[in-house]
Enzyme design. Structure first.
Site, PDB file in Angstrom:
ATOM      1  N   LYS A 146     -23.681  26.518  47.002  1.00  0.00           N
ATOM      2  CA  LYS A 146     -22.844  25.478  46.379  1.00  0.00           C
ATOM      3  C   LYS A 146     -21.415  25.706  46.866  1.00  0.00           C
ATOM      4  O   LYS A 146     -20.697  26.546  46.351  1.00  0.00           O
ATOM      5  CB  LYS A 146     -22.927  25.589  44.845  1.00  0.00           C
ATOM      6  CG  LYS A 146     -22.650  24.290  44.097  1.00  0.00           C
ATOM      7  CD  LYS A 146     -21.278  23.682  44.306  1.00  0.00           C
ATOM      8  CE  LYS A 146     -20.226  24.250  43.377  1.00  0.00           C
ATOM      9  NZ  LYS A 146     -18.871  23.691  43.661  1.00  0.00           N
ATOM     10  N   GLU A 206     -15.800  38.084  43.684  1.00  0.00           N
ATOM     11  CA  GLU A 206     -14.524  38.301  44.371  1.00  0.00           C
ATOM     12  C   GLU A 206     -13.535  37.350  43.733  1.00  0.00           C
ATOM     13  O   GLU A 206     -13.624  36.140  43.917  1.00  0.00           O
ATOM     14  CB  GLU A 206     -14.653  37.972  45.869  1.00  0.00           C
ATOM     15  CG  GLU A 206     -15.399  38.984  46.673  1.00  0.00           C
ATOM     16  CD  GLU A 206     -14.740  40.352  46.677  1.00  0.00           C
ATOM     17  OE1 GLU A 206     -13.532  40.461  46.347  1.00  0.00           O
ATOM     18  OE2 GLU A 206     -15.435  41.327  46.984  1.00  0.00           O
ATOM     19  N   CYS A 221      -6.491  34.701  48.669  1.00  0.00           N
ATOM     20  CA  CYS A 221      -6.572  35.704  47.587  1.00  0.00           C
ATOM     21  C   CYS A 221      -5.673  36.876  47.922  1.00  0.00           C
ATOM     22  O   CYS A 221      -5.264  37.623  47.053  1.00  0.00           O
ATOM     23  CB  CYS A 221      -7.962  36.275  47.444  1.00  0.00           C
ATOM     24  SG  CYS A 221      -9.231  35.092  47.384  1.00  0.00           S
ATOM     25  N   GLU A 276      -1.522  34.610  39.380  1.00  0.00           N
ATOM     26  CA  GLU A 276      -1.820  34.110  40.724  1.00  0.00           C
ATOM     27  C   GLU A 276      -1.415  32.642  40.821  1.00  0.00           C
ATOM     28  O   GLU A 276      -1.884  31.817  40.045  1.00  0.00           O
ATOM     29  CB  GLU A 276      -3.317  34.263  41.009  1.00  0.00           C
ATOM     30  CG  GLU A 276      -3.660  33.946  42.435  1.00  0.00           C
ATOM     31  CD  GLU A 276      -5.117  34.244  42.763  1.00  0.00           C
ATOM     32  OE1 GLU A 276      -5.992  33.892  41.952  1.00  0.00           O
ATOM     33  OE2 GLU A 276      -5.375  34.813  43.838  1.00  0.00           O
TER      34      GLU A 276
HETATM   35  C1  UN1 Z   1      -9.418  35.104  50.801  1.00  0.00           C
HETATM   36  O1  UN1 Z   1      -8.279  34.690  50.729  1.00  0.00           O
HETATM   37  O2  UN1 Z   1     -10.212  34.889  49.873  1.00  0.00           O
HETATM   38  O3  UN1 Z   1      -7.630  39.155  54.672  1.00  0.00           O
HETATM   39  C2  UN1 Z   1      -9.974  35.795  51.984  1.00  0.00           C
HETATM   40  C3  UN1 Z   1      -7.468  37.945  54.782  1.00  0.00           C
HETATM   41  C4  UN1 Z   1      -8.607  37.114  55.303  1.00  0.00           C
HETATM   42  C5  UN1 Z   1      -9.570  36.802  54.213  1.00  0.00           C
HETATM   43  C6  UN1 Z   1      -8.948  36.219  52.982  1.00  0.00           C
HETATM   44  N1  UN1 Z   1      -9.278  37.826  56.353  1.00  0.00           N
HETATM   45  O4  UN1 Z   1      -6.427  37.406  54.472  1.00  0.00           O
END
Ligand code: UN1
Length: 521
Positions: A181, A256, A290, A391
Site C-alpha cells: 500500500k 521506521e 526523515c 518534526e
Molecule cells: C527517509 O527520509 O525516510 O539517508 C529516508 C537519507 C536517504 C534515505 C532517507 N538515503 O537521507
C-alpha cells in the site's frame, strides 16, 4: 523549461499481475506538486475488500514463490535493478513530476533502489544460516531462514522508490509475498516499480499493489488476519496505531518513524564545510526526509560566522519546479503539508525564536501553481522549543546556540527521536565522544544527517522506531524467521540436557556403522 506533461494514467489496483477494479468505485488523484494543473493519474480509493483480494492473490503466489530457489529469486531482483538502471532518467522524471523533488535527487532516489536491488540480489547465494556443534554425539544442529508468508508493506511519499525497494526487495528475496500500500501522493511511482519487478520475472501475485488511504486501505492491510508481518514507514502517531493492532494480533511490526535530526557544529569545525552540510541537510528534498537536518546546534565561537554564511547562501537557493535545470529546492508534497510547515513558522515566532530567513509560502509567478515554501531559518532557538522538538518535514531549520560540547551533545539528545545526528569537528577526541554519546541509529562526522547508504543498517533509536533496522547486511533478518534444525543420526534416543550430564561415555549404539564399533587405532 518544464517537462511536457504526459496524459494522466487511469488505473485500478494491481493484483495477481493484473489490473483490478476497486470494490468502492471511488478514486483519488495524483497531481504534480509543482503545478497542480498537471494531473499525473487517477487511482482507486480501495478498502478492506480490495485488500482481501490482494491477500488472496498473494497467498496463492506464495506457495510456489517460497519454493523457488534463492539464487533464482536473486536473479529476478538483479534484472529488476538492471531495468531500473536502464530507465533511470525516465523514472526520475516521473518521480519529480509526481512527488516534486528536483531531478538530480529523484535520480538519487531511483539509484538507492537500484543499489538495494543489486545488494539484496546477492543474498540469493549468500543467505547464510549457522551450523553449530550439538552437545550430543552424532547429532547435527543448524539454521535456515524461512519467509513469513504474506506481508504488508506501507510506504511514504518522500522516497517513492527507495523506501519500497528497502522493503519489497528483501521481502521477496526471503520468499514472502507482498501486499503493498504505497502513499496516496505517489501511486504511479509505486506502480512503475512493481511493473518493473514483474517484467524482470517476478511471478504475478508475489507483489500486489492496493492504492488508497491509510484509514481504509492501510488499516485493512495491518488488520488482515493473513498478513503475518507489517513493514511501515511514516509518522509516530500512525506507527503507534500499527504497533497496537499488530501487538494484539501477535503480528510482527517493523516501524521506521520520525526524526528531529541535528548537526552539531563545534568551535574547531571547518565552518564552510558545515554550512555546505547544513544547506544540503536542511533544504535538500525541501526538508522532507526523515533524516533532514532540522536543528543546527552551534557552539558560540562559530555561531556568527556559521549563521551569516548559512542565511546568505540559503537566501540564494533557487526555488522552483524540480524538472527545471538549476532549481535547487522543489515544492513540498501537498497543500496540507504546506499549511502545516507554515504553522510552525507561527509557532517559532510565538516561542520567541528569531526568524532570520523565509517564513512564507512562496507565490511568485509560476510558484503560485504549486506548493512552495521559502527556505526558512530560525535563530536564537532553545532546545526545548517546539520548533526544536517536533518534526516539521519541510524546509525549516532551527539554529540552537550552545556554550560548549557538553551542552551541544545534551541538546542533540534532547528530543523523543533518535534517527540521525551529526557532528562537525576537527578534533579526534570530540568526534569519538560524539560517536559514543549521540543517541541515534545513524551518526555522521563532518557530513550532514542525510545520505545513508544501503549497505549499512538504516533506522533509529527512541521513538524513531521499535528496534528494527532496514537495509545493510542484516536486511533479511527483518523479513524472515529462523528455523532451527536438529538431525540425530545416532540411531538411538538422545536426550538433550540430560544424557550430556552423565559423563563422556555414550551408551552402545543399535547402529552397526556407528563410530563406537570401529576398530581402535
Ligand atoms: C527517509 O527520509 O525516510 O539517508 C529516508 C537519507 C536517504 C534515505 C532517507 N538515503 O537521507
Amino acid at each position: 523549461m518544464t517537462a511536457v506533461a504526459s496524459p494522466p494514467v487511469e488505473t485500478g489496483n494491481h493484483i495477481g499481475g493484473r489490473r483490478s477494479e476497486s470494490h468502492t468505485g471511488r478514486t483519488f488523484e495524483s497531481r504534480n506538486p509543482a503545478n497542480t494543473d498537471d494531473l499525473v493519474g487517477v487511482f482507486p480509493q480501495s478498502d478492506a475488500r480490495d485488500v482481501d483480494a490482494a491477500v488472496t492473490a498473494a497467498k496463492t503466489a506464495f506457495d510456489s514463490w517460497r519454493k523457488t530457489p534463492w539464487p533464482k529469486r536473486g536473479e529476478v531482483l538483479l534484472r529488476a535493478a538492471e531495468l531500473m538502471e536502464q530507465r533511470k532518467d525516465e523514472l526520475a522524471k516521473l518521480m519529480t513530476r509526481e512527488m516534486g523533488k528536483v531531478l538530480t535527487e529523484a535520480g538519487g532516489d531511483v539509484q538507492e533502489a537500484i543499489d538495494m536491488g543489486k545488494f539484496i540480489a546477492g543474498e540469493g547465494r549468500r543467505a547464510f544460516g549457522e551450523t553449530v556443534p550439538s552437545e550430543l554425539r552424532d547429532k547435527w544442529a543448524m539454521t535456515m531462514r524461512q519467509p513469513f508468508g504474506v506481508v504488508g508493506c506501507i510506504t511514504p511519499w518522500n522516497f517513492p522508490m527507495a523506501i519500497p525497494a528497502w522493503k519489497i526487495f528483501p521481502a521477496v528475496m526471503a520468499g514472502n509475498a507482498v501486499v503493498f500500500k504505497p502513499a496516496e501522493d505517489t501511486p504511479l511511482c509505486a506502480l512503475r516499480f512493481v511493473e518493473i519487478l514483474e517484467e524482470a520475472g517476478l511471478p504475478p501475485g508475489v507483489v500486489n499493489v492496493v492504492f488508497g488511504f491509510g484509514e481504509d486501505a492501510g488499516d485493512a492491510v495491518v488488520r488482515h488476519p493473513h498478513t503475518k508481518a507489517i513493514f511501515f514507514t511514516g509518522s509516530v502517531a500512525t506507527g503507534r496505531l500499527v504497533s497496537e493492532i499488530c501487538g494484539r494480533m501477535l503480528k510482527k511490526s517493523s516501524l521506521e518513524l520520525g526524526g528531529k535530526n541535528a548537526i552539531v557544529v563545534l568551535d574547531d569545525a571547518d565552518v564552510e564545510l558545515a554550512v555546505d552540510g547544513a544547506l544540503w541537510g536542511a533544504f535538500g528534498t525541501s526538508g522532507q526526509r526523515c533524516t533532514a537536518s532540522s536543528r543546527l546546534i552551534v557552539q558560540h565561537g562559530v555561531l556568527r560566522d556559521f549563521t551569516d554564511h548559512l542565511v546568505d547562501r540559503a537566501a540564494r537557493l533557487r526555488l522552483g519546479d524540480g524538472a527545471d535545470s538549476g532549481v535547487e529546492v522543489g515544492p513540498v508534497i501537498n497543500s496540507a503539508q504546506l499549511q502545516r510547515i507554515h504553522s510552525y513558522t507561527g509557532i517559532g515566532r510565538d516561542e520567541g525564536a528569531t526568524l532570520l530567513l523565509g517564513g512564507e509560502v512562496a507565490r511568485d509567478g509560476a510558484l503560485a501553481k504549486g506548493h512552495f515554501y521559502q527556505p526558512t531559518v530560525f535563530g536564537d532557538v532553545r532546545p526545548e522549543m517546539r520548533i526544536a522538538q517536533e518534526e516539521i518535514f519541510g524546509p525549516t531549520t532551527a539554529i540552537i546556540p550552545v556554550p560548549d560540547a557538553d551542552a551541544a551533545l545534551q541538546a542533540a539528545n534532547s528530543t523523543q527521536y533518535g534517527l540521525s545526528l551529526s557532528v562537525y569537528t576537527n578534533d579526534l577526541r570530540s568526534a569519538f565522544r560524539a560517536i559514543d554519546d549521540l543517541q541515534a541509529g545513524i551518526v555522521y562526522v563532518n557530513a550532514p544527517t542525510i545520505g545513508a547508504e544501503i549497505q549499512l543498517p538504516f533506522g533509529g533509536t527512541k521513538d524513531t522506531g521499535n528496534g528494527h533496522r532496514e537495509a545493510g547486511s542484516h536486511a533479511l533478518d527483518e523479513f524472515s524467521e529462523w528455523k532451527s534444525i536438529y538431525i540425530d543420526y545416532s540411531g538411538r534416543l538422545q536426550r538433550a540436557q540430560i544424557d550430556t550430564t552423565k559423563g563422556e561415555q555414550a551408551p552402545p549404539s543399535h547402529n552397526p556403522h556407528r563410530a563406537e564399533s570401529a576398530p581402535a587405532e
